[in-house]
Enzyme design. Structure first.
Site, PDB file in Angstrom:
ATOM      1  N   ARG A 180     -31.827 -16.396 -97.872  1.00  0.00           N
ATOM      2  CA  ARG A 180     -32.461 -16.525 -99.194  1.00  0.00           C
ATOM      3  C   ARG A 180     -33.920 -16.075 -99.217  1.00  0.00           C
ATOM      4  O   ARG A 180     -34.409 -15.680-100.259  1.00  0.00           O
ATOM      5  CB  ARG A 180     -32.354 -17.980 -99.661  1.00  0.00           C
ATOM      6  CG  ARG A 180     -30.969 -18.284-100.219  1.00  0.00           C
ATOM      7  CD  ARG A 180     -30.904 -19.648-100.800  1.00  0.00           C
ATOM      8  NE  ARG A 180     -31.270 -20.630 -99.783  1.00  0.00           N
ATOM      9  CZ  ARG A 180     -31.355 -21.935 -99.996  1.00  0.00           C
ATOM     10  NH1 ARG A 180     -31.129 -22.409-101.189  1.00  0.00           N
ATOM     11  NH2 ARG A 180     -31.678 -22.766 -99.032  1.00  0.00           N
ATOM     12  N   LYS A 193     -19.515 -22.484 -84.448  1.00  0.00           N
ATOM     13  CA  LYS A 193     -19.089 -23.882 -84.440  1.00  0.00           C
ATOM     14  C   LYS A 193     -20.080 -24.715 -85.256  1.00  0.00           C
ATOM     15  O   LYS A 193     -21.214 -24.254 -85.397  1.00  0.00           O
ATOM     16  CB  LYS A 193     -18.954 -24.405 -83.008  1.00  0.00           C
ATOM     17  CG  LYS A 193     -20.292 -24.817 -82.351  1.00  0.00           C
ATOM     18  CD  LYS A 193     -20.079 -25.546 -81.074  1.00  0.00           C
ATOM     19  CE  LYS A 193     -20.247 -27.029 -81.241  1.00  0.00           C
ATOM     20  NZ  LYS A 193     -21.612 -27.515 -80.985  1.00  0.00           N
ATOM     21  N   HIS A 199     -19.530 -20.516 -77.566  1.00  0.00           N
ATOM     22  CA  HIS A 199     -20.373 -19.710 -76.680  1.00  0.00           C
ATOM     23  C   HIS A 199     -20.092 -19.960 -75.202  1.00  0.00           C
ATOM     24  O   HIS A 199     -20.440 -19.146 -74.362  1.00  0.00           O
ATOM     25  CB  HIS A 199     -21.863 -19.868 -77.026  1.00  0.00           C
ATOM     26  CG  HIS A 199     -22.483 -21.147 -76.556  1.00  0.00           C
ATOM     27  ND1 HIS A 199     -22.323 -22.337 -77.208  1.00  0.00           N
ATOM     28  CD2 HIS A 199     -23.263 -21.414 -75.488  1.00  0.00           C
ATOM     29  CE1 HIS A 199     -22.987 -23.278 -76.557  1.00  0.00           C
ATOM     30  NE2 HIS A 199     -23.575 -22.744 -75.501  1.00  0.00           N
ATOM     31  N   LYS A 249     -19.905 -17.248 -71.322  1.00  0.00           N
ATOM     32  CA  LYS A 249     -20.671 -17.418 -70.078  1.00  0.00           C
ATOM     33  C   LYS A 249     -19.947 -16.715 -68.941  1.00  0.00           C
ATOM     34  O   LYS A 249     -18.728 -16.853 -68.784  1.00  0.00           O
ATOM     35  CB  LYS A 249     -20.837 -18.919 -69.754  1.00  0.00           C
ATOM     36  CG  LYS A 249     -21.744 -19.653 -70.750  1.00  0.00           C
ATOM     37  CD  LYS A 249     -21.903 -21.119 -70.364  1.00  0.00           C
ATOM     38  CE  LYS A 249     -22.556 -21.933 -71.462  1.00  0.00           C
ATOM     39  NZ  LYS A 249     -24.004 -21.859 -71.519  1.00  0.00           N
ATOM     40  N   GLU A 263     -26.252 -32.941 -69.743  1.00  0.00           N
ATOM     41  CA  GLU A 263     -27.490 -32.364 -70.271  1.00  0.00           C
ATOM     42  C   GLU A 263     -28.610 -33.375 -70.098  1.00  0.00           C
ATOM     43  O   GLU A 263     -28.422 -34.563 -70.367  1.00  0.00           O
ATOM     44  CB  GLU A 263     -27.335 -32.043 -71.753  1.00  0.00           C
ATOM     45  CG  GLU A 263     -26.377 -30.912 -72.024  1.00  0.00           C
ATOM     46  CD  GLU A 263     -26.409 -30.534 -73.491  1.00  0.00           C
ATOM     47  OE1 GLU A 263     -27.074 -29.552 -73.818  1.00  0.00           O
ATOM     48  OE2 GLU A 263     -25.798 -31.261 -74.296  1.00  0.00           O
ATOM     49  N   ASP A 296     -19.313 -32.686 -80.854  1.00  0.00           N
ATOM     50  CA  ASP A 296     -20.310 -31.685 -80.471  1.00  0.00           C
ATOM     51  C   ASP A 296     -19.914 -30.943 -79.192  1.00  0.00           C
ATOM     52  O   ASP A 296     -20.169 -29.742 -79.073  1.00  0.00           O
ATOM     53  CB  ASP A 296     -21.672 -32.379 -80.268  1.00  0.00           C
ATOM     54  CG  ASP A 296     -22.802 -31.384 -80.066  1.00  0.00           C
ATOM     55  OD1 ASP A 296     -22.852 -30.397 -80.826  1.00  0.00           O
ATOM     56  OD2 ASP A 296     -23.632 -31.577 -79.158  1.00  0.00           O
ATOM     57  N   HIS A 326     -16.293 -27.094 -76.188  1.00  0.00           N
ATOM     58  CA  HIS A 326     -16.634 -26.626 -74.838  1.00  0.00           C
ATOM     59  C   HIS A 326     -15.800 -27.277 -73.732  1.00  0.00           C
ATOM     60  O   HIS A 326     -15.267 -26.584 -72.867  1.00  0.00           O
ATOM     61  CB  HIS A 326     -18.118 -26.881 -74.553  1.00  0.00           C
ATOM     62  CG  HIS A 326     -19.031 -26.403 -75.648  1.00  0.00           C
ATOM     63  ND1 HIS A 326     -18.805 -25.245 -76.364  1.00  0.00           N
ATOM     64  CD2 HIS A 326     -20.181 -26.924 -76.151  1.00  0.00           C
ATOM     65  CE1 HIS A 326     -19.778 -25.090 -77.252  1.00  0.00           C
ATOM     66  NE2 HIS A 326     -20.620 -26.097 -77.146  1.00  0.00           N
ATOM     67  N   LYS A 386     -25.751 -36.605 -73.207  1.00  0.00           N
ATOM     68  CA  LYS A 386     -27.167 -36.230 -73.356  1.00  0.00           C
ATOM     69  C   LYS A 386     -27.975 -37.235 -72.538  1.00  0.00           C
ATOM     70  O   LYS A 386     -27.498 -38.358 -72.284  1.00  0.00           O
ATOM     71  CB  LYS A 386     -27.610 -36.340 -74.816  1.00  0.00           C
ATOM     72  CG  LYS A 386     -26.826 -35.466 -75.781  1.00  0.00           C
ATOM     73  CD  LYS A 386     -27.467 -34.120 -75.953  1.00  0.00           C
ATOM     74  CE  LYS A 386     -26.722 -33.278 -76.967  1.00  0.00           C
ATOM     75  NZ  LYS A 386     -26.749 -31.865 -76.688  1.00  0.00           N
TER      76      LYS A 386
HETATM   77  C1  BG6 Z   1     -23.983 -26.766 -78.370  1.00  0.00           C
HETATM   78  C2  BG6 Z   1     -24.197 -28.204 -78.746  1.00  0.00           C
HETATM   79  O1  BG6 Z   1     -22.745 -26.309 -78.840  1.00  0.00           O
HETATM   80  O2  BG6 Z   1     -24.008 -26.642 -76.953  1.00  0.00           O
HETATM   81  C3  BG6 Z   1     -25.501 -28.738 -78.173  1.00  0.00           C
HETATM   82  O3  BG6 Z   1     -24.240 -28.314 -80.164  1.00  0.00           O
HETATM   83  C4  BG6 Z   1     -25.556 -28.492 -76.681  1.00  0.00           C
HETATM   84  O4  BG6 Z   1     -25.649 -30.123 -78.434  1.00  0.00           O
HETATM   85  C5  BG6 Z   1     -25.242 -27.030 -76.375  1.00  0.00           C
HETATM   86  O5  BG6 Z   1     -26.853 -28.826 -76.231  1.00  0.00           O
HETATM   87  C6  BG6 Z   1     -25.116 -26.813 -74.874  1.00  0.00           C
HETATM   88  O6  BG6 Z   1     -25.017 -25.438 -74.629  1.00  0.00           O
HETATM   89  P1  BG6 Z   1     -25.500 -24.827 -73.242  1.00  0.00           P
HETATM   90  O7  BG6 Z   1     -25.117 -23.395 -73.322  1.00  0.00           O
HETATM   91  O8  BG6 Z   1     -26.980 -25.056 -73.169  1.00  0.00           O
HETATM   92  O9  BG6 Z   1     -24.777 -25.594 -72.186  1.00  0.00           O
END
Ligand code: BG6
Length: 481
Positions: A43, A147, A177, A181, A215, A234, A239, A329
């Protein structure tokens, strides 16, 4: 054929942090097809040059030392900006005219990248359809969807249904994603380009499998999204289940999109449904201490920031082998690893009678220490027949000649441009994944839910998650790279 990549949500973080740096690096390596144009849509009002200038700065920052001004200068003229509002049909008409103008009537493949707020995916797709932008009369038309794909099975189904009104399944690229990798793709190589692992890759030799995505970071300023999402939506629905599918799947007959995804989907079909008391015994949930004080988190929130699940795959290969999936987390360190833990030797000859071959494991380090380690027992020199665990190490970094590992988005964007959907999720795949996660979310909202355990940041989640494993005579492989 020439190509145009249209990014909706162009002023967002993902575009400047990931998408443009990935496209720039593909250009710098000469991988992008000649005549690839990039059109950003959002926008905000920008002139083309203004947008190019701001992307130059962010790309220099995020691409790091591989950034080269000369290469950027040859890339930048292919970038355009078109202001537009997803909710406004006239914006799509203007976009259509703008695209025909820059494509000069040539047959051009287009990839539409939806990097907007997820609430806008459906509208964006409808608008693309209504403006005739999905029609393939002058080149292929593909759509990449970020996502989260829905927030539960119902919304994922609705989203699939509405996308299918406009695009066929083979035009749709649902991104995860993790599949971009290098180390995740290396699992395919490890399993299907070697003959030495396959004979062991089953219930006869494997005791259990652990998949950990830890993480160190906490939720930061993402409370608005995170508190309604939580760790299962999430990280697990996408993943972790992706990693599980690739670890557990059968070899496909060919490495193409439908064969690969067909085999992955069979794993999800085989995941045993939990019921009744299973949710209390097969799931652990936790929340890091301090979560409730994060800006934007509602008082008393019950959102889990840690989960561990014990899943079974009811098929010939994996019957009886638990898959432990764990993510959180605020953990000790950032590490994603898959541990294939082999069974003990049937009869231990050496040393301590209680000592077992617990060290027989294959550790696939997805990140950040990308590599593979084989752990096995060896004799301690000059100590009778005492044994200890040793390992062979393969380090992926050593094989890229000191350069950086390419970011996941490079591979995924290029695959989408080239029409290879092997590393994207199929419609049935996301729905089946939600079908596994939804009942757990529901059970966690019910009185039968396991307790929401508090844990201190900087550890491996709640201590109870360790006891849970110990009670099953197993142990987490808690090693920071
Ligand atoms: C994302 C999540 O899809 O993946 C995040 O929404 C997460 O919460 C992230 O931190 C982790 O991705 P990567 O590539 O850093 O392991």
């Amino acid at each position: 054929m020439s190509n145009t990549i249209v990014i909706f949500g162009a002023s967002g973080d993902l575009t400047s942090r990931k998408l443009i740096p990935a496209l720039y690096q593909l250009h710098a390596k000469g991988r992008l097809p000649k005549q690839t144009r990039i059109v950003g849509v959002s926008r905000s009002e920008f002139e083309h040059d203004e947008w190019r200038k701001s992307l130059r700065e962010t790309t220099a920052k995020f691409a790091g030392k591989v950034f080269d001004s000369k290469k950027w200068d040859s890339f930048a003229p292919n970038i355009y900006y078109q202001p537009g509002d997803i909710k406004d049909a006239a914006s799509f008409q203007s976009l259509a005219s703008f695209l025909s103008e820059i494509e000069e009537g040539q047959s051009t493949g287009r990839v539409y990248y939806l990097s907007t707020m997820p609430q806008l995916y459906q509208t964006a797709i409808e608008q693309l359809g209504a403006a005739g932008l999905a029609c393939e009369d002058n080149g292929t038309r593909r759509v990449i969807i970020e996502k989260p794909f829905g927030t539960d099975l119902k919304t994922a189904k609705e989203l699939n249904r509405s996308i299918h009104h406009v695009f066929d399944e083979d035009q749709i690229y649902r991104i995860d994603h993790y599949l971009g990798k290098e180390t995740v793709q290396n699992i395919f190589a490890l399993r299907f380009a070697n003959s030495i692992f396959e004979p062991l890759w089953n219930r006869n030799f494997v005791d259990h499998i652990q998949i950990t995505v830890a993480e160190e970071v906490v939720i930061g300023r993402r409370a608005g999204y995170y508190d309604t999402s939580g760790i299962l939506r999430d990280m697990f629905q996408n993943h972790l289940l992706q990693l599980m599918m690739i670890t557990a799947m059968e070899p496909p007959a060919r490495f193409d999109a439908n064969m690969v995804r067909g085999e992955k989907v069979k794993v999800l079909h085989a995941v045993r449904k939990m019921s009744g008391g299973d949710f209390a015994t097969q799931t652990v949930r936790g929340q890091y201490a301090g979560y409730l004080q994060e800006e934007g988190v509602p008082p008393g929130s019950q959102t889990a920031t840690f989960a561990a699940l014990k899943l079974y795959c009811d098929n010939w290969r994996w019957q009886g082998v638990p898959f432990y999936l764990r993510s959180g987390k605020g953990m000790s360190c950032r590490t994603t690893q898959i541990v294939i833990q082999f069974k003990d030797v049937p009869h231990m000859l050496f040393g301590d009678k209680n000592h077992t071959s617990i060290g027989n494991r294959l550790v696939i380090q997805v990140q950040p220490a990308e590599g593979i380690q084989m752990h096995f027992e060896t004799k301690v020199p000059d100590a009778g027949m005492k044994t200890r665990t040793s390992h062979l190490d393969f380090n992926f970094q050593d094989t890229v000649g000191g350069g950086a590992m390419p970011d996941a988005y490079q591979r995924l964007l290029l695959d989408a441009v080239q029409g290879d959907a092997s590393l994207f999720s199929r419609g049935d795949e996301v729905e089946l994944a939600w079908g596994i996660i939804d009942p757990i979310l529901e059970a966690w909202r019910s009185p039968a839910a396991p307790p929401l355990l508090q844990y201190q940041t900087g550890l491996w989640g709640p201590p109870e998650a360790n006891e849970w494993m110990l009670n099953q005579k197993r142990e987490w492989f808690d090693v920071c790279p």
